[in-house]
Design an enzyme around this catalytic site. Structure first.
Site, mmCIF file in Angstrom:
data_model
loop_
_atom_site.group_PDB
_atom_site.id
_atom_site.type_symbol
_atom_site.label_atom_id
_atom_site.label_comp_id
_atom_site.label_asym_id
_atom_site.label_seq_id
_atom_site.Cartn_x
_atom_site.Cartn_y
_atom_site.Cartn_z
ATOM 1 N N SER B 315 -4.971 15.384 0.841
ATOM 2 C CA SER B 315 -3.897 16.308 0.453
ATOM 3 C C SER B 315 -4.374 17.355 -0.535
ATOM 4 O O SER B 315 -5.265 17.095 -1.350
ATOM 5 C CB SER B 315 -2.750 15.534 -0.215
ATOM 6 O OG SER B 315 -2.230 14.553 0.634
ATOM 7 N N HIS B 380 4.429 11.977 -1.844
ATOM 8 C CA HIS B 380 3.770 10.747 -1.396
ATOM 9 C C HIS B 380 4.063 9.566 -2.313
ATOM 10 O O HIS B 380 4.214 8.446 -1.854
ATOM 11 C CB HIS B 380 2.259 10.978 -1.261
ATOM 12 C CG HIS B 380 1.914 11.895 -0.126
ATOM 13 N ND1 HIS B 380 2.196 11.581 1.180
ATOM 14 C CD2 HIS B 380 1.325 13.114 -0.089
ATOM 15 C CE1 HIS B 380 1.788 12.569 1.971
ATOM 16 N NE2 HIS B 380 1.260 13.525 1.221
#
Lengths: 443, 443, 443, 443
Positions: B315, B380
C-alpha cells in the site's frame, strides 16, 4: 501457514452458508452443542446471548454478518415449538430501544439542524430486530431464509398476535429489498429448467396444473408465461402470469386448458388473455408485484407481437357464490344451483343464464367502503382495468362452480384509459365497466 | 386496434427509458417543449409542477414511476447551471413535510400502540425527495442515473452547502440499494469485455494503468482482479482490487508492474498481495465496500489456490510526505529529499534509509482522536489488518516519491487475528503492528 | 481402490491434452526420456515406432486417440529441424499402402458389386498419415494443433517440395472439418473479450490496426465486424470482415479509419461497405470461407438494418503497381509517381488522375487464362460481384501508395445479379463492370 | 433500393431454412407449384431436374447450397410413397459417375505422380449423391434433416434392398460429421430444459421412464446422466447414459429405480454403476459413440468424485432367453420359467438359481466367430470391460423376465485392464471374466 487451520471466515460465512443452504430444503437440522430443538427455557438465555452478539458488531461488519449466518442455522435447527419461541423472543425483546428513542425525540425538539436530528430520529426508530435481520442480506440464501421465516410467522400469527410487530418489521424490510425496480422479469417456456417448471406446478393457485402435459400445453407456441425473480433468489419465482394469445376476447377457460386443442398462430393473434396470476412466496404477502407484472408483460408482448391490440384477463370471481348466498330474492336460483351437475342440464342452464349474469353484473359493480366486493375485481380495477364481459359457464370445473357457479369475468386493460380508470376507482370508488355490463346490472 | 397509437406506456417508460439510456453518455440533450437548459426562473415553476405530479401518484404507481423517467430526462437535458438549480430545488423544497411530522410526533406521544405509531413516525420522517428518488429504482438505468446525479452533486457541495441535506438523503438511499448483500463479486480477466476493461483503465486510482499491455500484465496468470457489481448496473464496476500471487511478501511495486517480467506459477504461490484498490463511482462516496471486497476475495483465493497462506497488501502512504514536512527535526532529510532523483544516488539513498523507515514507523503507529494519521492505514487497520513491514524505495514513481518519498507499507490480514485487531483499533484506538515495526517506531 | 493409481486415461488424454494446451503457445517444450529436440537419426526410429503404434489401434479407439495426443506433444517438443524431420517422415513413409491399393484396384476390376468394391477402393486410397491425423479430432486442442502444424509446413514447403503430399492431405482433411456448415458466425463488438480483440489486431492484414483506440473506432455503433469460428477452436477467429454503415458508396478508406470522425446513425445508413477481410489461420490456406462470410453477413445486416440497400466493398488493388510497372507507354506516369509525396502536390495529382483511372479500369477488366489479373478482383468477381467504381486517392497510406498508387476499387454485390455475374466470370471469363468503368477502360 | 425485392438469398436459404425448420416437426407440407406428394411419374422428371441443378453448382457454392435447402423442402413435402420414390431415385441414378471413374482409373495406372492421381481417383469415387447430400451441412437444420432422412430410409431398407448403396453413402457421410472429436459431452440434471428431458423419456430404451417423477429420481443427487450432442443439433441428444453412485457393485435394478428410496451421499460413494445406455437417433445407426461416452464419463466422474474407485455396468442380457430356448438339456428349467410369476414363488426361484446362473455364465463366455453371443456383452467386451458378476432376479420387470428370466450382468471397467481386455477379445476372441464367473461356466 499456521493460519490455514480454523479461521474466522471458515468458522462462519462459508461453512454456515453451506449449512443454511443444505438445511433450507429439509424439515429441520439437529445442531449439537447448541440450543435444543424445542428451545427449552434454559436455552432461551443462550439464544439471547447469541442474538446480542450479532447486534454488538464486535470484530467488524463482516464478522457480524457471519454470526447472523450462525443464528440462521440455529433457527433452522429448531422444531416448530422452538421456532415459535425464537420468533416470540424477537418480537418481544428486540423492538425499538425506547431510551435511545426518547433521547432522539428530545434532541429533535431542541435541534437547530432539524435535518440531522431527523436522521438520528429515523435511526432511533429502527428496532434492534430490523438491524439484526438486515444482516441476512449478505448471508448465502439469507434473503430466501427471511422470506421463509416470515412464512413460518404467518402460520403462527393468528394464535400469537404478539408476533405482529415482528411481522410488520419483516414486511417493511422485505418490501424494500423486493422493490419492483430490483426484480427481473423472465419469460418461461417449455425449455426452462424442469426444476423451475415443477415450481409453477406447485405454486399455481387459480387453475391447478394437473400434469406435465397440462403444463406443456400452457407453455405452447400460442401461450406466454412470465415471472418476476429476485437476483438473490434466482431459482424462485415470486409471481407468475399465464397468457393465451387468441383472436377476440376468450370467455371459456376450459377451452384454453384443453390439451387436445391445436396451437394457433401467435403472430396472427389480436388479443392477449391473462388467465392466471399466482403469487408464489407466502412470506411476501402484502408486498405487491401484480400490477407491475401485468404492465411489463403488456409492454413485452406488444414489442414481440405487434398485431396484439387487446389485453384482457379471464378471471374468476372467487367471492360471488358466497355473496349470492346472502343476497335476498335469490332462493329459486340457489335451489337450482345446489344440484350437482346442473350445468349439464341444457334447460336449467338456459333458465339460469339471464338472472345469474344480471346478479354477477350487480356484484361486480357494487362497492363497499369504496372497494369492489370481489378481491380479484379490486385488484384489476385498482390497476386501471375495466369490467369488459361476464361469461356464462366460463369455468365449470368443481372450483369454478363452487366459487362462482361457473361464471368468469374479463377485465380489460385499455392502455389509454388505465390512468383514468385507476383514478376513478381509487379516488372516487367508481367501478368502470363497459356499457353492456352497466346496463345489465341495472336491468 | 385504436389503442395501438399513443399510449401511456409508450409515452413514458419505454421511450423515456431509451432516452435516458442514450443520454447517459452524452453531455446533455435538448428537450423541446420542456424546460430550457439553463432552467431560467420561469421554468422553475414548470419543473416544480412536474415534480409535484411525480409525487402525487396519480394514475397508480406504474404511471408515477413512468413520470419519474420523464423527470430524469429533464435533468439530463439541463446545462450545468440548470442542473444546479434543479438540485437546489430538491434540496430546499422537498424535505420532510413538517406538518405531517408534527402530527406524527404528537400522535406518537399519545399513542397506546407505540409500534404502529413508530411506523407512522418513520414514514413522516421520510422527505418528499426521498419518495421521489426511490421511484427511479424501476426506471431503466435509473440506479446509475441517481449515482451520477450524486456525483454531479459532489462537485457542487463545496460552493452550495445548502445541498447537503439532499446529498445526505441520496447517500442513505443508495447505501440501502447497494447493501453488500445485493452485490455480485466477479473475477475479471483478460477475457473480459474490452468495454469493461477500459473502465478499469479509467477508474484505477492508485497505480495508473499506462496502456492495454500494462493492463494485460495485471490480468496475467499470476494475477487476480475482482470487482463488485450491482445487478442494475451490470457493466459498471463499483470497486476493484488487483492481486499479485507471489512467494513471500512483496515490497516493490515496480517489480509487480514490470510488463517484461515473466509470469510465475500461481498454483505454487504462498502469498497474495493486494496492491491496488480503487473505488469507481464518485456518486457512491461514503458507501463502503472495501472491507467486504478484501475478505470475499481472500475466501475465493483460498478455495481456488489452497497453497496460499499469507494475505497482505502493498500500500501507499498518501499522507506521509505532508506529515513529514510538518515534523520537527527533519530538516536535513527534507533537504536531501527535495532533490529530484535523490533515489538514484546510492549514497544518498543509503544515508536516508534508516531515519526514513523510523519516521514512517512512527507515522503509521501514531493516532489522532483514535484514528491512524494515514487514510489508507486507517482503512486497513479498521478492517482488522496489522502493520507488517515498511518498504524502502517500494514505489519510486513520481507519485510514489511525491506522496511518501518512495516508501510503501504492507498491511497483513492474518485470518485468526482480524477480529481482535479490529476491536483493538476501533474500540481502543490501538494500532497493531508486528514487533519489528513497533521497535522501529520507538528507536 | 488400487486402480486409482496410474491408469491409461491418466497417462494419456488428460495429461497430454493439458500438455498440448500449455505447449501450444510456446516455442517448444523439452520432453525428457523421449526423442531429442533436433530429432537425430537414432531418434527417428523411435518416432517411427511411436507412429506405428498410433496406427495399430491396439487397445481400441479410445486408447489409439490417447496415443495420438502423446505424439502431438512429441511434435511440440521438437526444435525446428526436428519438426522438419518429423514432417518429412510423415510425408515420405506414411502415404497410401501401395500393396493394399493394388489389391483393391484388382478387386474392383473383378467385382460384381461395384458399389462395395468402390467403398473398399476409397478406403485403400486413404494414406496412413490421414488415418493418423484424423485421430487428432478428439484430442483436446487437436484441431488447432493440426492447423498450426500445417502453418509450420507452409513455411517449409518451398525448400522441401517433398512435403507437398502431406500438405495436400492435411488441406483435404481440414477442408472437411472446416466445412462451412459447421462454422459459427459471430458478430464482434467492443464488448467482446479483450483476448479475442487482440487477435483481430494481430490478424488484420488489409489496413493495419494501429492501436486499441483504432480498433474501438472500427467497432463503433456505425460499424459491424463479423467472424467465422469453429466449435473446436472457439477462441480463434478463422476469417473476419469489417463493415462501415454509410450513406452512398464510400471511396476513401482514410475517412473510414479516422478515429476523430463522429459515429453516424447506423439505422439511417443505406449502404454497407466491406472495407477489410482478413484470413486468420495460415494453416487453413486454400480452405475458402470468404464468399460465405460476405453473403451471411449481408443476410444478417439486411435483417438487422432494413434500410440498407447497397452492399459493396472498398478494396485495395494489390497487384496494380506491379502490373503498371510492366505496362508499356506509362513511363511518364511512373516517373511522377516515383516521387514520394506526389499525392500531396495538387497539380501532379490532378494531372495523373485521368490516365491512372483509365489504366486501373483496363487492369481490372483484363483477364489472363480466364482470371482477373488482381487477386482481390478475382475473389470478388468469382463471388458474383461487379466492378462498381475506381477511387482516386482512396488510400494514401504508404501501403496504399506502394501497391496501387493510392487507388481503390468498389466491388458491388447486387443481390439479383450475383448468380449471373458469377456464371459470366467463372464460365466465360467475363468481368462484369458498371458501364462507366467499362467505358473508361476502352477510353 | 430496387434490389430489396426478390433476391436470390431471399428466395432460397433464408425462406427455405425457415420452411425446413417449421416442417421438421410436421408430418409433411404441401408445396404448391412443385412436385405432388405422391411423386407420380410425371413429377419424377421434374425432381430429376431439380437434383441436377443442385449438382451443377451454377451461380457459385452459396447458391448451390441454397438450392439444396429447396430440395430438402421438396422431400419434406412428400407423402411416404413419394419419399420412397425420391430415395430410390437417389439410390439408382446418382451413384458414381462411371465414365469419370474409368478415366481416373486409367489415368492412375499411367500416372507418374501417383499422389495426385490418387487424389483424382478418390474424387472420382465419390458418388453424385454424396456431393449433393454434403451440401446440406450448411442448410439450417440440414444435419438433422439428413439424420432423419436416413431414419426414413432404415424403415424401407428391408423391402427395398436397392436403397442399400444410398444408406451406405449416408452412413459414411454422417460418420465423418459425427466424428467423436466434434461432439459435446454434457451432464444432464433436473435443472435441464424440460424440452430436453422429455426427449430422454422418449429415447430411453433399456428401462422405460414411466413418468416425470421416475425421471426426477434418475437425476437425483446420487445419480448422474450424460449425453453426447452435435454442435449442429444442440437440442438433440445422440446417446445418453444413466449412472447410479452407490457403495459396492449394484445387482438389482429395481432398487435403483425405486422412487421412494432416499438419495444417498454421492461424495461418499465408491462405485459408479452405468445402468442404462440409449442411442437416440435411428438415423445414426452404425455410427458408434458408446465406447467414448463411457470412458469420457468415467474421466469426468473421477475428477468430480475422487472417492469413486469402481466403474461397472448393470446390464441386461437381451439374448439370453432366446439362446436358452434353443439349448439342449434345459427342458425342465424352461417348463418352470414358462409359468408366469415363478419368480414370486420362493421355492421355484431357489431351485432355479444355481442352474440358471451356470447357464448364464456359459452364455456370456461363449463366442461364435470370435464374438460374444449377447450383443450387450459384445459391446462392453470390445470396449475392454470384463464380466464381473451375474445377478439372480436382478430385473423382474416384464421385459427383464422375457429377455433374460430376470438375470442381469455387471461388466466392470477396470482402468488398468481395459487395453489388455480389449486386445484379448478383439484379437483373440477371448472373453475376460472374473474367476468366479469362469468357474461357474465350467461347473
Amino acid at each position: 501457514m499456521t493460519e490455514a487451520g480454523a479461521t474466522f471466515l471458515d468458522r462462519t460465512v462459508d461453512r454456515l452458508g453451506r449449512m443454511i443452504r443444505s438445511a433450507a430444503g429439509e424439515a429441520r437440522v439437529r445442531i449439537t452443542g447448541q440450543v435444543r430443538p424445542e428451545l427449552p427455557e434454559d436455552d432461551v438465555a443462550r439464544l439471547r446471548r447469541q442474538i446480542d452478539t450479532c447486534l454488538s458488531a464486535r470484530g467488524g461488519e463482516v464478522s457480524a454478518r457471519a454470526r447472523a449466518a450462525e443464528l440462521g442455522t440455529t433457527y433452522l435447527g429448531l422444531a416448530p415449538t422452538g421456532r415459535a419461541r425464537f420468533l416470540q423472543l424477537l418480537a418481544e425483546e428486540y423492538g425499538i430501544d425506547q431510551e435511545r428513542l426518547d433521547a432522539a425525540l428530545t434532541a429533535y425538539a431542541a435541534a437547530d439542524d432539524k435535518h440531522a436530528a431527523a436522521a438520528r430520529l429515523r435511526t432511533a426508530l429502527e428496532s434492534d430486530r430490523v438491524r439484526l435481520l438486515r444482516q441476512f442480506s449478505s448471508v448465502p440464501q439469507g434473503v430466501k431464509f427471511l422470506v421463509d421465516l416470515r412464512a413460518d410467522l404467518a402460520a403462527m400469527l393468528k394464535r400469537q398476535p404478539e408476533l405482529a410487530p415482528l411481522d410488520h418489521d419483516l414486511r417493511e424490510l422485505l418490501a424494500g429489498w423486493f422493490d419492483i425496480g430490483f426484480l427481473d422479469l423472465r419469460r418461461i417456456g417449455w425449455d426452462a429448467p424442469a426444476s423451475l417448471l415443477e415450481k409453477l406446478i406447485a405454486y399455481e393457485s387459480v387453475h391447478k396444473i394437473e400434469s406435465w402435459s397440462d403444463l406443456k400445453n400452457r407453455l405452447d407456441s400460442d401461450r406466454r408465461c412470465y415471472a418476476f425473480f429476485h437476483p438473490r433468489m434466482p431459482d424462485e419465482p415470486l409471481i407468475f402470469v399465464e397468457v393465451a394469445l387468441v383472436n377476440g376476447i376468450a370467455g371459456d377457460v376450459q377451452i384454453l386448458l384443453d390439451e387436445a386443442a391445436p396451437a394457433s398462430d401467435a403472430h396472427a393473434a389480436d388479443t392477449a388473455i391473462f388467465y392466471s396470476i399466482s403469487n408464489c412466496q407466502r412470506g411476501l404477502a402484502g408486498v405487491s408485484f401484480g400490477d407491475f407484472l401485468i404492465k411489463r408483460v403488456v409492454e413485452d408482448l406488444r414489442k414481440d407481437l405487434p398485431k396484439l391490440g387487446t389485453f384482457a384477463t379471464l378471471s374468476p370471481m372467487p367471492g360471488f357464490a358466497a355473496w349470492l348466498a346472502k343476497e335476498e330474492g335469490t332462493v329459486d336460483l340457489v335451489a337450482d344451483i345446489a344440484r350437482s351437475n346442473w350445468h349439464l342440464e341444457p334447460e336449467t342452464a338456459a333458465r339460469l343464464e339471464a338472472p345469474m349474469l344480471r346478479l354477477a353484473a350487480r356484484y361486480l359493480i357494487a362497492t363497499r367502503n369504496g372497494k369492489a366486493l370481489d378481491r380479484v375485481a379490486h385488484f384489476h380495477l385498482s390497476n386501471g382495468a375495466r369490467v369488459e364481459r361476464i361469461n356464462w359457464l366460463g369455468d365449470t370445473s368443481p372450483a369454478g362452480l363452487r366459487q362462482a357457479h361457473g361464471l368468469m369475468v374479463n377485465y380489460r386493460y385499455k392502455l389509454d384509459e388505465i390512468e383514468a380508470n385507476h383514478e376513478a376507482y381509487v379516488a372516487e370508488g367508481q367501478v368502470r365497466a363497459i356499457g353492456a355490463v352497466a346496463k345489465l346490472a341495472k336491468g
